[in-house]
Design a protein around this motif. Structure first.
Motif, PDB file in Angstrom:
ATOM      1  N   SER A   1      -9.421  22.193  32.634  1.00  0.00           N
ATOM      2  CA  SER A   1     -10.693  22.890  32.431  1.00  0.00           C
ATOM      3  C   SER A   1     -10.938  24.024  33.415  1.00  0.00           C
ATOM      4  O   SER A   1     -11.749  24.904  33.160  1.00  0.00           O
ATOM      5  CB  SER A   1     -11.845  21.888  32.546  1.00  0.00           C
ATOM      6  OG  SER A   1     -11.945  21.400  33.889  1.00  0.00           O
TER       7      SER A   1
ATOM      8  N   GLU B   1     -12.330  23.434  36.227  1.00  0.00           N
ATOM      9  CA  GLU B   1     -13.481  23.010  37.019  1.00  0.00           C
ATOM     10  C   GLU B   1     -13.058  22.741  38.464  1.00  0.00           C
ATOM     11  O   GLU B   1     -12.027  22.113  38.705  1.00  0.00           O
ATOM     12  CB  GLU B   1     -14.082  21.738  36.413  1.00  0.00           C
ATOM     13  CG  GLU B   1     -15.247  21.167  37.209  1.00  0.00           C
ATOM     14  CD  GLU B   1     -15.716  19.831  36.663  1.00  0.00           C
ATOM     15  OE1 GLU B   1     -16.649  19.249  37.242  1.00  0.00           O
ATOM     16  OE2 GLU B   1     -15.124  19.355  35.669  1.00  0.00           O
ATOM     17  N   ARG B   2     -13.880  23.197  39.415  1.00  0.00           N
ATOM     18  CA  ARG B   2     -13.597  22.910  40.819  1.00  0.00           C
ATOM     19  C   ARG B   2     -13.960  21.465  41.115  1.00  0.00           C
ATOM     20  O   ARG B   2     -15.079  21.023  40.884  1.00  0.00           O
ATOM     21  CB  ARG B   2     -14.374  23.843  41.745  1.00  0.00           C
ATOM     22  CG  ARG B   2     -14.071  23.593  43.224  1.00  0.00           C
ATOM     23  CD  ARG B   2     -14.864  24.498  44.151  1.00  0.00           C
ATOM     24  NE  ARG B   2     -14.375  25.866  44.142  1.00  0.00           N
ATOM     25  CZ  ARG B   2     -14.954  26.867  43.498  1.00  0.00           C
ATOM     26  NH1 ARG B   2     -16.062  26.648  42.802  1.00  0.00           N
ATOM     27  NH2 ARG B   2     -14.447  28.081  43.534  1.00  0.00           N
TER      28      ARG B   2
ATOM     29  N   GLN C   1     -11.125  31.178  38.030  1.00  0.00           N
ATOM     30  CA  GLN C   1     -12.306  30.726  38.754  1.00  0.00           C
ATOM     31  C   GLN C   1     -12.447  31.500  40.060  1.00  0.00           C
ATOM     32  O   GLN C   1     -11.461  31.712  40.786  1.00  0.00           O
ATOM     33  CB  GLN C   1     -12.205  29.226  39.064  1.00  0.00           C
ATOM     34  CG  GLN C   1     -12.321  28.316  37.862  1.00  0.00           C
ATOM     35  CD  GLN C   1     -13.731  28.286  37.289  1.00  0.00           C
ATOM     36  OE1 GLN C   1     -14.660  28.838  37.863  1.00  0.00           O
ATOM     37  NE2 GLN C   1     -13.890  27.643  36.142  1.00  0.00           N
TER      38      GLN C   1
ATOM     39  N   TRP D   1      -7.420  30.043  32.369  1.00  0.00           N
ATOM     40  CA  TRP D   1      -8.736  30.073  33.013  1.00  0.00           C
ATOM     41  C   TRP D   1      -8.653  30.834  34.331  1.00  0.00           C
ATOM     42  O   TRP D   1      -7.568  31.045  34.869  1.00  0.00           O
ATOM     43  CB  TRP D   1      -9.318  28.675  33.233  1.00  0.00           C
ATOM     44  CG  TRP D   1      -8.474  27.654  33.955  1.00  0.00           C
ATOM     45  CD1 TRP D   1      -7.771  26.628  33.391  1.00  0.00           C
ATOM     46  CD2 TRP D   1      -8.263  27.531  35.383  1.00  0.00           C
ATOM     47  NE1 TRP D   1      -7.131  25.887  34.354  1.00  0.00           N
ATOM     48  CE2 TRP D   1      -7.419  26.416  35.594  1.00  0.00           C
ATOM     49  CE3 TRP D   1      -8.709  28.237  36.494  1.00  0.00           C
ATOM     50  CZ2 TRP D   1      -7.010  26.002  36.863  1.00  0.00           C
ATOM     51  CZ3 TRP D   1      -8.303  27.832  37.765  1.00  0.00           C
ATOM     52  CH2 TRP D   1      -7.466  26.727  37.924  1.00  0.00           C
TER      53      TRP D   1
ATOM     54  N   PHE E   1      -8.784  22.305  41.838  1.00  0.00           N
ATOM     55  CA  PHE E   1      -9.255  22.561  40.480  1.00  0.00           C
ATOM     56  C   PHE E   1      -8.638  21.579  39.496  1.00  0.00           C
ATOM     57  O   PHE E   1      -7.507  21.132  39.678  1.00  0.00           O
ATOM     58  CB  PHE E   1      -8.890  23.981  40.037  1.00  0.00           C
ATOM     59  CG  PHE E   1      -9.600  25.065  40.798  1.00  0.00           C
ATOM     60  CD1 PHE E   1     -10.902  25.408  40.489  1.00  0.00           C
ATOM     61  CD2 PHE E   1      -8.952  25.738  41.827  1.00  0.00           C
ATOM     62  CE1 PHE E   1     -11.556  26.414  41.188  1.00  0.00           C
ATOM     63  CE2 PHE E   1      -9.594  26.742  42.530  1.00  0.00           C
ATOM     64  CZ  PHE E   1     -10.900  27.084  42.210  1.00  0.00           C
ATOM     65  N   ASP E   2      -9.392  21.286  38.443  1.00  0.00           N
ATOM     66  CA  ASP E   2      -8.853  20.555  37.309  1.00  0.00           C
ATOM     67  C   ASP E   2      -7.971  21.508  36.510  1.00  0.00           C
ATOM     68  O   ASP E   2      -8.402  22.599  36.115  1.00  0.00           O
ATOM     69  CB  ASP E   2      -9.990  20.020  36.433  1.00  0.00           C
ATOM     70  CG  ASP E   2      -9.481  19.223  35.261  1.00  0.00           C
ATOM     71  OD1 ASP E   2      -9.108  19.852  34.242  1.00  0.00           O
ATOM     72  OD2 ASP E   2      -9.452  17.993  35.339  1.00  0.00           O
TER      73      ASP E   2
END
Length: 395
Positions: A120, A122-123, A84, A82, A116-117
């Motif tokens: 995923s 995700e922040r 971001q 990922w 972050f996760d």
């Protein structure tokens, strides 16, 4: 009592109250020991990952071709999981020891840390620097993951600080320690779980003048071991020349510390660029750099990684396009590999797909895996539209 005296007294009382709260929080952080006295550490290197299942991925900051900043999670084979976007250019990263969280720190003079996760991307949170403070791009967790320690600049006095954040209170900043010098850069948790290892670079900078170095004639770097509960300096060592700036370091699970210098003096000077501290030793051991490499290294080491057993260290020299491997038993430069603009390096454990060794990244978006003998095992693999920043963090 006049108003000035009363204000001073109230300020001292507030400082004392904050100090008591800080010491209480630090004292309540348990030491989670392994056999032999090693702590379970939250960190970004192979030594700190002992006892947890390797995920086979690393975190790094990067930019795309337009200059947009990102945090990226990428496998040892160079496959991105990922990516971001982040607002500020980042530098180093670390992992929480017990939660699937990756933290990435903005580079000097940045003011944010993104959480972050790991699964995923995700922040989860964004941590802002305190007033009159900025980050230096590195941080590390306490053994239980309850506290986060970051290298920071106290801007007005120009002094180094270690910021302390309570993870269980949404990363609330609960205090700070003096770092023991100017310009604290990389920080690690010692395998004993009690001491912070800090590279104080010695170079004064201020946000209003950007990255201009303001004190090169009088600078003094040091390597500091700081008690993470009391804030007391347990040991400190200085380079052989005051313009040798300690920036990046790593530590083995036995406590062998290896750091890299960035020399601020004349380019033609013959100075060591890699230094080591052995457990129980009270001095820095500077490893000799063969004279024929002085011109190619260009007085600059970017990142350092130590194998978990403390046998081998890898230091990147991006200005010389070299990966360098150092035999820590002999203290000698063992071999070099050509890899253009290489900067990030990370000691990685074996997985089902890859051998134990070192992952190295460069500013061209390339990712190279070398084995424990220093031989290329995979790659280089290039990720399009990517320019890796200086560091890699083990997840």
């Amino acid at each position: 009592m006049n108003k000035t005296a009363q204000g001073t007294l109230e300020s001292r009382r507030a400082d004392a109250h904050q100090r008591r709260r800080l010491l209480k929080a630090l004292a309540c952080t348990p030491m989670m020991g392994l056999p032999g006295g090693m702590a379970v550490a939250g960190g970004n290197n192979a030594a700190s990952a002992q006892g947890r299942e390797p995920l086979g991925v690393a975190i790094s900051a990067c930019d795309d071709d337009t200059g947009q900043h990102f945090a990226s999670c990428t496998s040892y084979q160079g496959v991105e999981r990922w990516r971001q976007p982040i607002r500020q250019r980042a530098h180093g990263a670390t992992r929480h020891p017990h939660k699937p969280w990756a933290l990435i720190f903005s580079r000097r003079p940045g003011t944010e840390i993104n959480v972050f996760d790991l699964d995923s991307g995700e922040r989860i949170a964004r941590i802002e620097a305190a007033p009159d403070r900025h980050f230096y791009g590195h941080g590390v967790f306490s053994p239980d993951g309850g506290l986060l320690y970051t290298t920071e600049n106290a801007i007005a006095p120009g002094e180094g600080r270690i910021g302390i954040y309570d993870v269980n209170r949404d990363f609330a900043r609960i205090g700070e320690f003096a770092s023991g010098g100017i310009g604290p850069h990389e920080i690690r948790l010692h395998p004993d779980g009690q001491q912070l290892i800090i590279a104080n670079g010695g170079i004064l900078t201020r946000p209003e003048t950007g990255r201009v170095k303001l004190n090169l004639d009088s600078m003094q770097s040091n390597l500091t071991l700081l008690d993470r509960v009391s804030g007391e300096i347990r040991w400190q060592g200085e380079p052989s020349h005051h313009q040798l700036s300690l920036r990046h370091l790593d530590v083995s699970r036995e406590g062998v510390i290896v750091a890299g210098y960035q020399y601020q003096g004349p380019a033609a000077d013959h100075r060591p660029l890699v230094v080591m501290k052995q457990p129980g030793s009270d001095r820095l051991q500077e490893l000799p750099l063969p004279r024929e490499y002085v011109a190619q290294f260009k007085q600059y080491i970017a990142s350092v990684a130590v194998s978990p057993d403390g046998r081998l260290a890898v230091a990147t020299a991006p200005r010389g396009n070299l990966i360098t491997l150092w035999n820590l038993a002999t203290g000698e430069l063992d071999t070099t590999l050509d890899f253009a603009d290489c900067a990030g390096v990370l000691a990685v454990p074996a997985t089902q797909q890859t051998p134990a060794g070192f992952v190295v990244s460069n500013g061209r978006g390339e990712w190279l895996l070398i084995d424990e003998e220093g031989l290329p095992a995979l790659g280089p693999v290039r990720l399009a539209n990517t320019h890796w920043d200086n560091h890699l963090a083990l997840m």
